[in-house]
Design an enzyme around this catalytic site. Structure first.
Site, mmCIF file in Angstrom:
data_model
loop_
_atom_site.group_PDB
_atom_site.id
_atom_site.type_symbol
_atom_site.label_atom_id
_atom_site.label_comp_id
_atom_site.label_asym_id
_atom_site.label_seq_id
_atom_site.Cartn_x
_atom_site.Cartn_y
_atom_site.Cartn_z
ATOM 1 N N ASN A 55 4.462 21.771 18.162
ATOM 2 C CA ASN A 55 3.304 21.322 17.384
ATOM 3 C C ASN A 55 3.027 22.407 16.357
ATOM 4 O O ASN A 55 2.766 23.556 16.725
ATOM 5 C CB ASN A 55 2.067 21.167 18.277
ATOM 6 C CG ASN A 55 2.269 20.130 19.371
ATOM 7 O OD1 ASN A 55 3.005 19.165 19.195
ATOM 8 N ND2 ASN A 55 1.608 20.328 20.503
ATOM 9 N N CYS A 84 28.510 3.697 20.957
ATOM 10 C CA CYS A 84 27.199 4.350 21.003
ATOM 11 C C CYS A 84 26.409 3.941 19.765
ATOM 12 O O CYS A 84 26.901 4.052 18.642
ATOM 13 C CB CYS A 84 27.393 5.865 21.044
ATOM 14 S SG CYS A 84 25.921 6.807 20.561
ATOM 15 N N LYS A 103 2.787 4.531 -0.931
ATOM 16 C CA LYS A 103 2.383 5.681 -1.740
ATOM 17 C C LYS A 103 3.620 6.419 -2.219
ATOM 18 O O LYS A 103 4.651 6.420 -1.558
ATOM 19 C CB LYS A 103 1.513 6.601 -0.883
ATOM 20 C CG LYS A 103 0.193 5.966 -0.463
ATOM 21 C CD LYS A 103 -0.758 7.011 0.081
ATOM 22 C CE LYS A 103 -2.155 6.440 0.279
ATOM 23 N NZ LYS A 103 -2.233 5.414 1.323
ATOM 24 N N ARG A 104 3.510 7.051 -3.387
ATOM 25 C CA ARG A 104 4.599 7.868 -3.897
ATOM 26 C C ARG A 104 4.744 9.117 -3.024
ATOM 27 O O ARG A 104 3.749 9.657 -2.545
ATOM 28 C CB ARG A 104 4.310 8.307 -5.345
ATOM 29 C CG ARG A 104 4.050 7.182 -6.322
ATOM 30 C CD ARG A 104 5.280 6.366 -6.647
ATOM 31 N NE ARG A 104 6.421 7.228 -6.933
ATOM 32 C CZ ARG A 104 7.683 6.865 -6.793
ATOM 33 N NH1 ARG A 104 7.980 5.669 -6.327
ATOM 34 N NH2 ARG A 104 8.660 7.682 -7.089
ATOM 35 N N HIS A 120 0.220 31.272 16.397
ATOM 36 C CA HIS A 120 1.505 31.986 16.511
ATOM 37 C C HIS A 120 2.580 30.975 16.935
ATOM 38 O O HIS A 120 2.449 30.305 17.955
ATOM 39 C CB HIS A 120 1.350 33.100 17.555
ATOM 40 C CG HIS A 120 2.494 34.059 17.627
ATOM 41 N ND1 HIS A 120 2.324 35.431 17.616
ATOM 42 C CD2 HIS A 120 3.839 33.863 17.712
ATOM 43 C CE1 HIS A 120 3.513 36.021 17.708
ATOM 44 N NE2 HIS A 120 4.449 35.069 17.774
ATOM 45 N N ARG A 173 0.829 -1.208 0.000
ATOM 46 C CA ARG A 173 0.000 0.000 0.000
ATOM 47 C C ARG A 173 0.860 1.254 0.000
ATOM 48 O O ARG A 173 0.418 2.339 0.384
ATOM 49 C CB ARG A 173 -0.950 0.007 1.204
ATOM 50 C CG ARG A 173 -0.318 -0.431 2.509
ATOM 51 C CD ARG A 173 -1.241 -0.195 3.679
ATOM 52 N NE ARG A 173 -2.290 -1.198 3.767
ATOM 53 C CZ ARG A 173 -3.243 -1.207 4.695
ATOM 54 N NH1 ARG A 173 -3.278 -0.240 5.593
ATOM 55 N NH2 ARG A 173 -4.152 -2.145 4.733
ATOM 56 N N HIS A 229 5.174 28.662 18.367
ATOM 57 C CA HIS A 229 5.716 28.521 19.720
ATOM 58 C C HIS A 229 6.184 27.090 19.965
ATOM 59 O O HIS A 229 5.764 26.168 19.293
ATOM 60 C CB HIS A 229 4.670 28.923 20.763
ATOM 61 C CG HIS A 229 3.429 28.082 20.743
ATOM 62 N ND1 HIS A 229 2.453 28.202 19.777
ATOM 63 C CD2 HIS A 229 3.002 27.096 21.571
ATOM 64 C CE1 HIS A 229 1.478 27.334 20.014
ATOM 65 N NE2 HIS A 229 1.788 26.644 21.099
#
Lengths: 338, 338
Positions: free
Chosen positions: B160, B203, B22-23, B171, B20, B173
């Site tokens: 977000n 690591c 998708k491009r 605005h 499934r 943030h």
């Protein structure tokens, strides 16, 4: 001051964000009621050739396979996340290949669609209890069948209802995923409930049941064989669990009396979401024991429902800890009254 | 046949759903470009009294606190998920209370908003490198300050971007969460990288860096001090990591040369998402070491970006395993060319 609550099964903490808590009523207005617009649908009568050939169907009139007349129909997913593959692929079962420092496996397994009803316009909430009972029969039957597939470690059955919950086809259907690994969230529940059993000699889910029945503040619905409630450490507004009162690790072992009762509670819980939350989109999934792990004493199957009313944003994604802006006690009270 | 890929840090498997898939181009048309409509905004000049008093601000003209003229401004969140509370609450620090079989803790901690710029209309992608540098300075400064807060076990900084990614204020943030527990996803990364170090003496993030530089098939951008790439076991289409080439567990220890370079790669990576994915909504978060755990040898800070282009549905929610419908190699190639 917000509150952190711990899920007694997995040990995960959830933040109940009291400072930004919302009233239950405020959630029901979030979205437009689902409008179903029937065009050509691969899950309707007459479209049987649009899907791969069926692996199970209930036909009271005993018609031919892959024709109409069925009540519930199970077909392989046309765009599967997991497939059984050809012989040489199957011989790779469980084999991990190294790619430099990375590991890969083939996506061997099963991915099926359970068409819940021939009715394009009715979701599970609107089917009769008998019709929901047939869907549950299909779940059970596929779980028993796939048990014989050596490549499948776990079967997860889910429903995505509504576009925001990830459905691409609006005709009500369930999906079944037979996976080549035990999913991490199942491992977490198994580890948690095993430890609890070793420590206390009891099933943690049975203890939750007694606690919730005793407290009676997060119960949404109770029947002879099932309890429907908002969990103490609910991750999202209106998160709802359905759990059998009888201790039982495997969904497949459901009795016919329990099955009838499960159809009743499942239908009526979804109807509460339909009525109370304006036919909210939702996801649900069935958590049952893996086939090959002896979990009989400590695990307990259940179904978890998540109305899609909030967004997982950066904090949740980066921490793995959910912030719930609703009190489970209020969510439960609200749904109880529908 | 789909493919399962394992993340070498946490050991989690991801399904790359080739059937499934998708491009890359198909993702950019998913949403309307964000239109910013400035009404009264608590994060603009002149609205300083709409937020709690600032805890940090960069004012080149050295004006008074809580007045305009700042370049970056940090304030406590008005509706905090975590707060420091009063004296008697603080005395409960880390204390878990029993409620029957359940455990709870107070949501003690810190929740701040970092206003990324005074410009209401510019997201991080559209700020200058110097302006992004100031945001990074604010991250570092707050991380160093909050270190002195005994109640905070971990600081998670996130962004977000866009409504679908969970923003309520348009605005631009960032948010900082100082949590009373080490979040489970951090614990997972610490456990995985600690084991890897004990086994191989190296690591795991440094090994990923070498591997990706050698393969050169998932690189999006490279600078003197940073690599930007799609991880091998990407959970979502266009998942992107930014990682410093120098082994370093703590983001706070970033040098001023690295900081300038980090501003360059962060801005330009976000600009690729802006240009290539039509200003897609996204979430990003910074993973750095907990304050009180000695992770210097095995942990390695990094930033993870998730354009919001897919929905987590029942399978992902019920299993904890993600199905990615894009190949990370194709995601990387697509973004590389913007």
């Amino acid at each position: 001051m917000s509150e952190l609550r711990q899920d007694p099964v997995t040990g995960r903490w959830v933040v109940i964000a009291t400072e930004r808590a919302k009233r239950p009523e405020s959630f029901s207005q979030r979205h437009e009621k689902l409008v179903r617009t029937k065009a050509i649908c691969p899950f309707c009568y007459g479209s049987e050739d649009m899907t791969p050939p069926e692996v199970l169907a209930f036909r009271p009139e005993s018609g031919k396979p892959n024709t109409s007349g069925w009540k519930v129909r199970v077909v392989p997913n046309k765009f599967p996340a997991f497939t059984m593959g050809n012989k040489s692929e199957v011989s790779m079962l469980g084999m991990q290949e190294n790619l430099g420092i990375y590991l890969r496996m083939q996506g061997l397994g099963v991915h099926e669609v359970i068409v819940n009803s021939p009715d394009h316009f009715k979701s599970l909430a609107l089917l009769t209890e008998d019709e929901v009972g047939l869907v549950i029969d299909a779940y059970r039957s596929r779980l028993l069948d796939i048990k014989n597939n050596p490549g499948v470690e776990y079967v997860l059955i889910i429903v995505n209802h509504g576009k925001e919950a990830g459905t691409s086809i609006e005709h009500s259907h369930s999906q079944l995923f037979g996976t080549p690994i035990i999913p991490p969230l199942i491992t977490e529940e198994l580890n948690g409930s095993r430890s609890y059993f070793h420590e206390k000699g009891r099933c943690v889910f049975c203890d939750i049941l007694s606690e919730e029945l005793g407290l009676n503040e997060r119960i949404i619905l109770e029947s002879e064989n099932f309890l429907v409630f908002s969990p103490y450490a609910a991750r999202q507004p209106f998160e709802t669990w359905i759990i059998p009162k009888r201790h039982s690790a495997n969904f497949e072992s459901i009795s016919s009396i329990e099955k009838k009762d499960f159809a009743f509670v499942l239908k009526n819980t979804l109807l509460k979401i339909y009525d109370g939350l304006n036919d909210s989109p939702y996801n649900f999934y069935l958590h049952t024991s893996p086939y090959k792990v002896d979990t009989g004493k400590f695990y307990h199957w259940h179904l978890e429902i998540f109305p899609k009313l909030s967004i997982q944003a950066g904090f949740e994604m980066g921490s793995g800890t959910m912030i719930n802006v609703a009190f489970p006690e209020e969510s439960a009270k609200f749904l109880r009254n529908f």
